[in-house]
Every structure is written in C-alpha cells, then in structure tokens.
Design a protein around this motif. Structure first.
Motif, mmCIF file in Angstrom:
data_model
loop_
_atom_site.group_PDB
_atom_site.id
_atom_site.type_symbol
_atom_site.label_atom_id
_atom_site.label_comp_id
_atom_site.label_asym_id
_atom_site.label_seq_id
_atom_site.Cartn_x
_atom_site.Cartn_y
_atom_site.Cartn_z
ATOM 1 N N LEU A 91 0.829 -1.213 0.000
ATOM 2 C CA LEU A 91 0.000 0.000 0.000
ATOM 3 C C LEU A 91 0.863 1.261 0.000
ATOM 4 C CD1 LEU A 91 -2.357 -1.887 0.344
ATOM 5 C CD2 LEU A 91 -3.191 -0.504 2.244
ATOM 6 N N ARG A 92 1.902 1.246 0.827
ATOM 7 C CA ARG A 92 2.785 2.428 0.893
ATOM 8 C C ARG A 92 3.503 2.638 -0.444
ATOM 9 N NH1 ARG A 92 2.858 3.485 6.432
ATOM 10 N NH2 ARG A 92 2.610 1.582 7.660
ATOM 11 N N ALA A 93 3.898 1.515 -1.056
ATOM 12 C CA ALA A 93 4.596 1.625 -2.348
ATOM 13 C C ALA A 93 3.646 2.147 -3.421
ATOM 14 C CB ALA A 93 5.166 0.268 -2.751
ATOM 15 N N ALA A 94 2.375 1.707 -3.356
ATOM 16 C CA ALA A 94 1.395 2.190 -4.339
ATOM 17 C C ALA A 94 1.187 3.696 -4.170
ATOM 18 C CB ALA A 94 0.072 1.439 -4.165
ATOM 19 N N ALA A 95 1.135 4.156 -2.919
ATOM 20 C CA ALA A 95 0.959 5.590 -2.661
ATOM 21 C C ALA A 95 2.160 6.369 -3.200
ATOM 22 C CB ALA A 95 0.785 5.833 -1.159
ATOM 23 N N GLU A 96 3.342 5.794 -2.990
ATOM 24 C CA GLU A 96 4.566 6.429 -3.470
ATOM 25 C C GLU A 96 4.582 6.489 -5.012
ATOM 26 O OE1 GLU A 96 7.504 6.046 -0.878
ATOM 27 O OE2 GLU A 96 9.081 6.817 -2.182
ATOM 28 N N LEU A 97 4.135 5.407 -5.618
ATOM 29 C CA LEU A 97 4.070 5.341 -7.086
ATOM 30 C C LEU A 97 3.162 6.456 -7.623
ATOM 31 C CD1 LEU A 97 4.672 3.722 -9.715
ATOM 32 C CD2 LEU A 97 2.734 2.268 -9.157
ATOM 33 N N LEU A 98 2.035 6.654 -6.944
ATOM 34 C CA LEU A 98 1.101 7.696 -7.401
ATOM 35 C C LEU A 98 1.686 9.097 -7.234
ATOM 36 C CD1 LEU A 98 -2.423 6.457 -6.291
ATOM 37 C CD2 LEU A 98 -1.410 6.504 -8.573
ATOM 38 N N GLN A 99 2.540 9.247 -6.214
ATOM 39 C CA GLN A 99 3.200 10.552 -6.042
ATOM 40 C C GLN A 99 4.133 10.815 -7.206
ATOM 41 O OE1 GLN A 99 4.929 11.186 -2.180
ATOM 42 N NE2 GLN A 99 2.971 12.139 -1.628
ATOM 43 N N ARG A 100 4.853 9.738 -7.605
ATOM 44 C CA ARG A 100 5.799 9.879 -8.727
ATOM 45 C C ARG A 100 5.059 10.051 -10.045
ATOM 46 N NH1 ARG A 100 10.721 5.925 -8.241
ATOM 47 N NH2 ARG A 100 10.281 5.798 -10.454
ATOM 48 N N GLU A 101 3.951 9.294 -10.165
ATOM 49 C CA GLU A 101 3.237 9.308 -11.454
ATOM 50 C C GLU A 101 1.734 9.480 -11.214
ATOM 51 O OE1 GLU A 101 4.357 6.285 -14.244
ATOM 52 O OE2 GLU A 101 6.248 5.967 -13.198
ATOM 53 N N PRO A 102 1.318 10.732 -10.928
ATOM 54 C CA PRO A 102 -0.098 10.972 -10.599
ATOM 55 C C PRO A 102 -1.041 10.550 -11.726
ATOM 56 C CG PRO A 102 1.229 12.990 -10.358
ATOM 57 C CD PRO A 102 2.133 11.945 -10.894
ATOM 58 N N TYR A 122 10.141 -0.700 -3.865
ATOM 59 C CA TYR A 122 9.050 -1.456 -4.520
ATOM 60 C C TYR A 122 8.391 -0.572 -5.580
ATOM 61 C CZ TYR A 122 9.649 -5.150 -1.087
ATOM 62 O OH TYR A 122 10.178 -6.188 -0.345
ATOM 63 N N ALA A 123 8.183 0.702 -5.234
ATOM 64 C CA ALA A 123 7.522 1.628 -6.170
ATOM 65 C C ALA A 123 8.323 1.747 -7.458
ATOM 66 C CB ALA A 123 7.344 2.998 -5.514
ATOM 67 N N ARG A 124 9.641 1.793 -7.328
ATOM 68 C CA ARG A 124 10.508 1.913 -8.524
ATOM 69 C C ARG A 124 10.318 0.697 -9.443
ATOM 70 N NH1 ARG A 124 14.131 4.743 -5.509
ATOM 71 N NH2 ARG A 124 14.960 2.890 -4.510
ATOM 72 N N VAL A 125 10.295 -0.490 -8.853
ATOM 73 C CA VAL A 125 10.137 -1.710 -9.666
ATOM 74 C C VAL A 125 8.736 -1.755 -10.276
ATOM 75 C CG1 VAL A 125 10.119 -4.231 -9.602
ATOM 76 C CG2 VAL A 125 11.857 -2.973 -8.332
ATOM 77 N N PHE A 126 7.724 -1.392 -9.485
ATOM 78 C CA PHE A 126 6.348 -1.361 -10.026
ATOM 79 C C PHE A 126 6.314 -0.451 -11.255
ATOM 80 C CE2 PHE A 126 4.299 -1.862 -5.511
ATOM 81 C CZ PHE A 126 4.783 -3.151 -5.445
ATOM 82 N N ALA A 127 6.927 0.739 -11.123
ATOM 83 C CA ALA A 127 6.880 1.726 -12.207
ATOM 84 C C ALA A 127 7.501 1.154 -13.474
ATOM 85 C CB ALA A 127 7.610 3.007 -11.781
#
Ligand code: UDP
Length: 436
Positions: A261-272, A383-388
């Motif tokens: 969940l935290r990584a997903a939130a971070e991902l959205l910050q990077r890529e709204p 995790y957010a970096r890899v998801f992206a």
C-alpha cells in the motif's frame, strides 16, 4: 533388516522403493485441510498437507490426517477423496481457542489420536508425518507408541521468525522454541522446504544434517496455468487498461501488505497520471496478530489517500484465485519472512511476474530478473521503482511472464510427493538400522 516388519510392510520393501508403504498418519493439529486457506490459521500448510496427501493416495497410500475439531457438527471422519480421510479429534473447546492456547491441549489430543488408532481398528500406520511443532509433539509420542518413524515438517520456525519480525509483531514465546527443539531431536527425518531452512535446522536447532532432507513444496500446474489477462479482468470487472498490483494471502504484519500500500501511494506521487487506472487488490483475510487490528489495512489505505484504488477481497477459492493472479500486472509478496511462499509460485504458474522481498523461501521461488524481482528490505520506494518499470514496459512484463511460467514449471506437487515418499523410505531404513 529383512526380518524387521513394520505393520504389514516388510522394511526391505519400503527401503527398496518397491513399496508397499500402505498407511500414513499425517498430523495437522492446529489447522484443518478442510479450512479455506487465506485467513486465520489456514494458509500454505493446509494446501501443502492436502496436495501431498492427494498425490500419495494416488500412489496407493492410504492417508489419515488428524486435526483438532473446531466445530461440534464435524463428523469424526470426513473422506476427502479416495485414500484421504480427515479425522477430527476432540481436544478442548470447539471454538474460541487461540493458537497460543493449544499447547495446553497437546496431551489430550495425543491421547485421543492413540485411542482412535487403538479403538477403531484403523490398522497400523507405517509412518507418522507431523506438520508444525504442535503436531510434532504429538507425532513424537505416536512414534514411540506405534514403533514407526516420525517424519516432521516445521513449516515455520520460531527462532527464524523472531529474527525477522515486522514492526509491532509479537515474538514467538520461548515455550515454542523449546517445543521445536524437542521435536527436532525426536524426529527420525526432517523435511525442509529449502536449503536455507535445512541450514537453519542444523545451525539454530542442532539438527543432525543426516536427518534433514530438502523437499520443495509444489504447485498445481493443472489449476494454475497461463490464463488470459483480458478474460480474467472481464470476469472480475476490472478495466482492461488497469495497472493491477495484487497481494494474496493472510493479512498480518509478517506478510507486510502495508508495504504494498505504501509503495502504491509512493508510485502515485511519482506518477499521478496512473491514479485513474491503478488498482491494488488485497485478497485474503486477517490472521495472527493481524486479528487484533482487523481494520488496520483499510485504515492505512485511507490515511495514505488511496482508499479509492484499493480493492479488498475476502479469501477466495482456487478458481477465482487464478483469475486474480491472471488479472494482475504483478503480484507482490513483500513478507518479512516466508518459509517458501506458495503464492509466489502459483502466480508465476499463471504467468504473472512476482515482486518479492529477498527473504527465506522467496529467493528459491522467484528467479530475480527473469520471473520477477527480489528486493532487499522493505523500503516502499524500492518497490515503487520496480512497479513503475514493469507498468511502463509491456515488453518487460511479457518477458517476465514467460520467465515466470518457466520458473513455476520447476515445482509440482507430484515431485513433492515423490521426494516425500523417498524421505519416508529413508526414515524407515534409519529406524531399521537403529533397531538392530
Ligand atoms: N489462498 C487461497 N485463497 C485466498 C488466499 C490464499 O486459497 O484467498 C492460498 C494460496 O493459494 C496459497 C496459500 O493460501 O496456496 C498461502 O500459502 P503461502 O505459502 O503463500 O503462505 P502461508 O499461508 O503459508 O504463510
């Protein structure tokens, strides 16, 4: 050795691999193979016990699985399929007994198992295979009473778990550590999920290396097979262009769904721009210390401002689970510890790459860079970096998907059953040597 007879099966036959190992007692005290995995105490061990028992039965071995009755309506015997029976043992109250209260019921459970075998003329077992340390305590007694070998699978180990605790998680008590040491000392053979677990058994529990065999758990490759993402998304009501990050399993701090969940939130910050099509699916129910705060993850999603994109799905049966795996862009297994990680192998068998923490059995289950990615630590930014990168590159996702299917093909319950059978035969052989 040829003169020693165990039950109706001559040891020489068992040792040579020609059979006949006829009857097996499995003990799974604290959780029944009839329970739905994915919540409470039911998870990978239930799947393991059921799948191995089914494959052994297909090889002509009659398997009785002893488990504690947790409902007064449960019949003493439930046939699962030809050759596999679940036997309910009444020991303690049916409901309301937490796992940490079960040590108080070990004595009566063991007595009732021995009584069942004696009273109902079940015939003699050739081997006892216990799962988890509570069952191992019972198995050790049955071993001595029946004069047959005890094979034990730890599934998880307190010393390992306590060394890798999630924040706020409760350490396993010393009584469990001592109980596990006793079972390790008593077992004729120990089955470890991975080489790392085997090493832990030897170094942390003083197991005799000669008595430890590595047998990887498996996956049902008929059930979990490459499945169309588009069709799965249509069945689940997900938009076709969604980026789906999935977590499957019991919700507790050890499994770290909060990291996703935290990584997903971070991902959205990077890529709204992703917000419109990002979905986080959490499939499973509360378990362990997660039961103390059953709404913790829902609350976290709200506080991270991503409640609108998180879909919580109560535990589902296998058919629907296949769809969740297939619908996912990737499956995330960010656990602090995992003795193997069936979810990781099931997801890969369906063709979905796995992003996992580089801990325990996950380093065996996932081929880093080929079938998914292994991440050191639990920093959501990693995790957010890899998801992206996976979301941004359909080519990368496609290549990982091919790798994932190939990786999962290396695991099967057939192989697990064959290798387990070989361990039983070694256990019988060892016992023959020791009796002489
Ligand atoms: N599982 C399931 N339905 C769910 C969630 C999980 O059947 O909704 C099953 C999943 O298929 C897997 C098991 O639960 O076989 C979890 O095993 P794993 O080794 O990943 O974790 P454990 O529960 O042993 O910690």
């Amino acid at each position: 050795m040829t003169d020693l007879v165990l039950g109706a099966a001559p040891v020489a036959d068992l040792v040579s691999g020609r059979g006949p190992l006829r009857r097996l007692a499995m003990i799974s005290l604290h959780t029944s193979p009839l329970d739905q995995p994915g919540t409470g105490d039911a998870g990978g061990m239930n799947v393991y016990v059921t799948e191995v028992a089914r494959r052994l039965a297909a090889r002509g071995i009659e398997v009785d699985i002893f488990t504690r009755a947790t409902d007064s309506q449960l019949p003493p015997l439930v046939p699962v399929e030809p050759g596999v029976n679940v036997r309910h043992i009444v020991a303690g109250p049916f409901e309301g007994l937490a796992k940490d209260e079960l040590p108080g019921q070990l004595c009566v459970f063991a007595r009732e198992v021995l009584r069942a075998e004696a009273q109902f003329d079940l015939g003699h077992y050739d081997v006892v295979h216990s799962h988890y340390w509570l069952s191992g305590q019972v198995g050790a007694l049955a071993r001595d009473r029946w004069g047959v070998p005890l094979v034990h699978s730890m599934h998880t180990m307190a010393k390992v778990k306590n060394g890798l605790l999630a924040e706020g998680d409760t350490p396993e008590p010393q009584a469990r550590v001592i109980g596990e040491e006793q079972v390790v000392a008593a077992a004729d053979m120990l089955i470890a999920n991975t080489a790392a677990e085997a090493a832990d058994l030897v170094t942390s529990y003083g197991a005799d290396p000669e008595r430890v065999e590595v047998v990887h758990p498996g996956v049902d490759l008929d059930k979990f097979r490459p499945t169309s993402m588009a069709a799965a998304r249509a069945r689940l009501g997900l938009r076709q262009d969604a980026a789906v990050l999935a977590f499957v399993g019991r919700i507790q701090p050890l499994k770290a769904p909060d990291v996703l969940l935290r990584a997903a939130a971070e991902l959205l910050q990077r890529e709204p721009g992703l917000r419109e099509r990002l979905v986080v699916a959490v499939v499973g129910g509360p378990s362990g210390s997660g039961l103390e705060h059953p709404t913790a993850l829902v609350d976290l999603a709200a506080s991270l401002g991503i409640a609108d994109i998180v879909r919580f799905v109560p535990p589902v049966r296998r058919d629907e689970l296949v769809d969740w795996y297939a619908a996912a862009t990737l499956v995330c297994v960010p656990s602090y510890n995992e003795s193997f990680g069936l979810v990781a192998v099931e997801a890969q068998a369906v063709g979905t790459p796995v992003v996992a923490a580089a801990v325990g059995g996950l380093t065996t289950a996932v081929d880093d860079g080929r079938s998914g990615f292994l991440i050191e630590g639990h920093d959501p930014a990693d995790y957010a970096r890899v998801f992206a990168s996976v979301i941004a590159s359909p080519d990368l996702r496609a290549a990982l998907s091919v790798g994932a299917v190939g990786q999962a093909a290396g695991f099967s319950w057939e192989r697990t059953a064959d290798e387990t059978l070989a361990v039983y035969q070694r256990a019988v052989a060892r016992m023959g040597v020791e009796v002489r």
